[in-house]
Motif scaffolding. Structure first.
Motif, short mmCIF file in Angstrom:
data_model
loop_
_atom_site.label_atom_id
_atom_site.label_comp_id
_atom_site.label_asym_id
_atom_site.label_seq_id
_atom_site.Cartn_x
_atom_site.Cartn_y
_atom_site.Cartn_z
N ALA A 13 -13.40 7.61 4.84
CA ALA A 13 -12.95 7.81 6.22
C ALA A 13 -12.24 6.57 6.75
O ALA A 13 -11.19 6.67 7.40
N GLU A 14 -12.77 5.39 6.44
CA GLU A 14 -12.14 4.15 6.89
C GLU A 14 -10.78 3.95 6.23
O GLU A 14 -9.82 3.49 6.85
N ALA A 15 -10.68 4.30 4.96
CA ALA A 15 -9.41 4.19 4.25
C ALA A 15 -8.38 5.15 4.83
O ALA A 15 -7.18 4.83 4.88
N LEU A 16 -8.81 6.31 5.28
CA LEU A 16 -7.88 7.26 5.88
C LEU A 16 -7.29 6.67 7.16
O LEU A 16 -6.08 6.81 7.41
N ILE A 17 -8.10 6.02 7.95
CA ILE A 17 -7.59 5.37 9.17
C ILE A 17 -6.53 4.33 8.80
O ILE A 17 -5.46 4.29 9.40
N ARG A 18 -6.82 3.51 7.79
CA ARG A 18 -5.86 2.50 7.36
C ARG A 18 -4.59 3.13 6.79
O ARG A 18 -3.47 2.70 7.09
N ALA A 19 -4.75 4.17 5.98
CA ALA A 19 -3.60 4.83 5.37
C ALA A 19 -2.68 5.43 6.43
O ALA A 19 -1.46 5.31 6.35
N ARG A 20 -3.26 6.06 7.42
CA ARG A 20 -2.45 6.64 8.50
C ARG A 20 -1.68 5.55 9.24
O ARG A 20 -0.50 5.70 9.52
N ARG A 21 -2.34 4.46 9.53
CA ARG A 21 -1.70 3.33 10.23
C ARG A 21 -0.61 2.72 9.34
O ARG A 21 0.49 2.42 9.80
N ASN A 22 -0.90 2.56 8.05
CA ASN A 22 0.09 2.03 7.11
C ASN A 22 1.32 2.93 7.03
O ASN A 22 2.45 2.43 7.01
N ALA A 23 1.12 4.23 7.00
CA ALA A 23 2.23 5.18 6.91
C ALA A 23 3.13 5.06 8.13
O ALA A 23 4.37 5.00 8.01
N VAL A 24 2.54 5.03 9.31
CA VAL A 24 3.32 4.91 10.55
C VAL A 24 4.09 3.59 10.57
O VAL A 24 5.29 3.56 10.87
N ASN A 25 3.43 2.50 10.20
CA ASN A 25 4.09 1.20 10.20
C ASN A 25 5.22 1.13 9.19
O ASN A 25 6.29 0.57 9.48
N LEU A 26 5.01 1.70 8.01
CA LEU A 26 6.07 1.69 7.01
C LEU A 26 7.29 2.47 7.49
O LEU A 26 8.42 2.02 7.36
N LEU A 27 7.05 3.64 8.06
CA LEU A 27 8.18 4.47 8.50
C LEU A 27 8.92 3.86 9.69
O LEU A 27 10.11 4.10 9.85
N LYS A 28 8.23 3.06 10.49
CA LYS A 28 8.92 2.32 11.56
C LYS A 28 9.87 1.29 10.97
O LYS A 28 10.98 1.11 11.43
N ALA A 29 9.39 0.61 9.94
CA ALA A 29 10.18 -0.45 9.31
C ALA A 29 11.24 0.09 8.35
O ALA A 29 12.32 -0.47 8.23
N ARG A 30 10.92 1.19 7.67
CA ARG A 30 11.82 1.78 6.68
C ARG A 30 11.86 3.30 6.89
O ARG A 30 11.17 4.05 6.18
N PRO A 31 12.64 3.78 7.85
CA PRO A 31 12.67 5.21 8.17
C PRO A 31 13.06 6.11 7.00
O PRO A 31 12.75 7.31 7.01
N ASP A 32 13.73 5.56 5.99
CA ASP A 32 14.13 6.38 4.85
C ASP A 32 13.06 6.46 3.76
O ASP A 32 13.24 7.12 2.74
#
Length: 99
Positions: A13-32
Motif C-alpha cells: 500500500a505504501e509503495a502504491l502511494i509512492r508509485a502514484r506520486r512518481n507517475a504524476v511527477n514524471l508526467l509533469k516533467a516529461r509529458p511524452d
C-alpha cells in the motif's frame, strides 16, 4: 532521445502511494513519457479502496486479486500475473523502478 517508458512496481500500500506520486511527477516533467503502475500483493487492496487520477496507468495482478479474494469493483485493468507483465515489458525495453 526516445520517450521514457517506465514501470513502477507497487507491491505494498505504501509503495502504491509512492508509485502514484512518481507517475504524476514524471508526467509533469516529461509529458511524452509512458508510465504503468503494476500493483500486486498488498497494493491491490489499497488500489481498490483509494481511487486516484493515476488509475488509467494502473494494472492489478489477477493472481493477487484471487489470492486475497478481492473483487475488482472499480473495473481497473488487470494483468494475469504481475511478475510476467514486469518481465515482458522489461524485455521490450521498459525501465523498472520498485516504488
Amino acid at each position: 532521445m526516445p520517450p521514457i517508458r517506465l514501470l513502477l512496481h507497487a507491491p505494498t500500500a505504501e509503495a502504491l502511494i509512492r508509485a502514484r506520486r512518481n507517475a504524476v511527477n514524471l508526467l509533469k516533467a516529461r509529458p511524452d513519457a509512458e508510465v504503468l503502475i503494476i500493483a500486486n500483493a498488498g497494493a491491490v487492496a489499497a488500489a481498490l479502496t483509494t481511487p486516484d487520477e493515476t488509475d488509467p496507468m494502473l494494472r492489478l495482478c489477477r493472481n493477487s486479486l484471487v489470492a486475497q479474494r478481492l473483487d475488482n469493483t472499480l473495473a481497473l485493468t488487470e494483468v494475469d500475473a504481475a511478475v510476467v507483465t514486469l518481465a515482458e515489458l522489461q524485455a521490450k525495453g521498459w525501465a523498472y523502478i520498485r516504488a
